[in-house]
Design an enzyme around this catalytic site. Structure first.
Site, PDB file in Angstrom:
ATOM      1  N   VAL A  66       0.752  -1.178  -0.174  1.00 46.24           N
ATOM      2  CA  VAL A  66      -0.096   0.000   0.033  1.00 46.24           C
ATOM      3  C   VAL A  66       0.919   1.455   0.204  1.00 46.24           C
ATOM      4  CG1 VAL A  66      -1.630   1.392   1.311  1.00 46.24           C
ATOM      5  CG2 VAL A  66      -1.976  -1.034   1.179  1.00 46.24           C
ATOM      6  N   CYS A  67       0.469   2.428  -0.719  1.00 42.68           N
ATOM      7  CA  CYS A  67       0.981   3.520  -0.600  1.00 42.68           C
ATOM      8  C   CYS A  67       2.565   3.452  -1.139  1.00 42.68           C
ATOM      9  CB  CYS A  67       1.087   4.230   0.831  1.00 42.68           C
ATOM     10  SG  CYS A  67       1.448   5.810   0.718  1.00 42.68           S
ATOM     11  N   GLY A  68       3.501   4.002  -0.650  1.00 38.17           N
ATOM     12  CA  GLY A  68       4.980   3.892  -1.008  1.00 38.17           C
ATOM     13  C   GLY A  68       5.406   2.749  -0.919  1.00 38.17           C
ATOM     14  N   THR A  86      -0.102   3.152  -6.365  1.00 35.23           N
ATOM     15  CA  THR A  86       0.688   3.775  -5.094  1.00 35.23           C
ATOM     16  C   THR A  86       0.076   5.226  -4.738  1.00 35.23           C
ATOM     17  OG1 THR A  86       3.080   4.398  -4.253  1.00 35.23           O
ATOM     18  CG2 THR A  86       2.540   5.132  -6.432  1.00 35.23           C
ATOM     19  N   GLY A 116      -3.374   2.371  -3.214  1.00 28.97           N
ATOM     20  CA  GLY A 116      -2.992   3.947  -3.320  1.00 28.97           C
ATOM     21  C   GLY A 116      -2.602   4.220  -1.774  1.00 28.97           C
TER      22      GLY A 116
END
Length: 201
Positions: A66-68, A86, A116
Site C-alpha cells: 500500500v502507498c509507497g 501507489t 494507493g
C-alpha cells in the site's frame, strides 16, 4: 518482520515490535505485505531488504503493498511489466521502476495486489480478504468496521481536488518523492529496480 526483533518507530511515531526476522521467515509465505512511509527511500535502497523481498516476493502466494510500499516492491524488481498503484504523488516513480502506473485505489495484477495512499489501505485490505477467504468474509469485515465512507469533501484525488490543491500537496510531499527518485537512480546503477529481472512466480 524485520532484520532483527528490535522495535521500529514509524514516521507517525508508533512503535512496532517485529515478531520474526528475515532469517526466521518461512521460505513460502501466504501474504507478503510492504507498507509505505516518509522514509521509504532508505528502505528501498537497503540491500538486505531488497534481497529478502526478491526472494520471498517471488514465491509469495500474494505479493502486496500500500502507498509507497509499492515503490519498495518496485525497487526489488518485483513490479517490472506489472500494473500497480501507489500514493498519487509517487505515481511517476512507478514507471521508473518498470511498472505500469494505474491511478486506481486498488490494483490486482495476478497475485500482485497494490493500493494507493493511506485510506486506500482499507479498500486494499477488503480485496485481499475477499481473495483469501471469499466475499462474505470481506463484507462482514467491512460491516464490522462500519466502513461506509461519506467524506465531507470531494477532494480525495488530484483529479477531484483540482490543480491548486494538488500542487500544494505535491509541494508538501516533494522531499519524500525527490528522495525516492534519487534512490531509484542509484538502484538502477546497482542493477535493482526496473533494471532487474523479475523472479518467476
Amino acid at each position: 518482520m524485520w532484520k532483527d526483533l528490535g522495535p521500529i518507530t514509524s514516521d507517525a511515531g508508533v512503535r512496532v515490535h517485529p515478531t520474526t526476522t528475515f532469517a526466521q521467515c518461512p521460505g513460502e509465505v501466504d501474504v507478503l505485505f510492504v507498507p509505505g512511509g516518509r522514509d521509504q527511500a532508505a528502505t528501498a535502497e537497503d540491500e538486505e531488504v531488497l534481497e529478502f523481498l526478491e526472494d520471498r516476493g517471488g514465491r509469495a502466494r500474494y505479493l502486496t503493498a500500500v502507498c509507497g510500499g509499492s515503490l519498495i516492491l518496485g525497487a526489488a524488481g518485483l513490479l517490472r511489466g506489472r500494473r500497480a498503484a501507489t500514493h498519487w504523488t509517487g505515481r511517476d516513480v512507478l514507471g521508473l521502476l518498470g511498472a505500469e502506473n494505474v491511478s486506481e485505489r486498488v490494483v490486482v495484477d495476478g497475485n500482485l495486489i497494490t493500493g494507493g495512499g493511506v485510506t486506500a489501505g482499507l479498500d486494499f485490505g477488503l480485496v485481499v480478504l475477499a481473495r483469501m477467504f471469499g466475499e462474505d468474509v470481506a463484507k462482514m469485515a467491512q460491516l464490522a468496521m462500519e466502513y461506509d465512507p461519506q467524506p465531507p469533501f470531494d477532494a480525495g484525488s488530484p483529479e477531484k481536488a483540482g490543480p491548486r490543491l494538488a500542487d500544494l500537496v505535491r509541494g508538501a510531499t516533494s522531499g519524500t518523492n525527490d528522495d525516492m527518485i534519487r534512490a531509484v537512480t542509484r538502484l538502477t546503477e546497482r542493477g535493482w529496480g526496473g533494471a532487474r529481472k523479475v523472479p518467476t512466480t
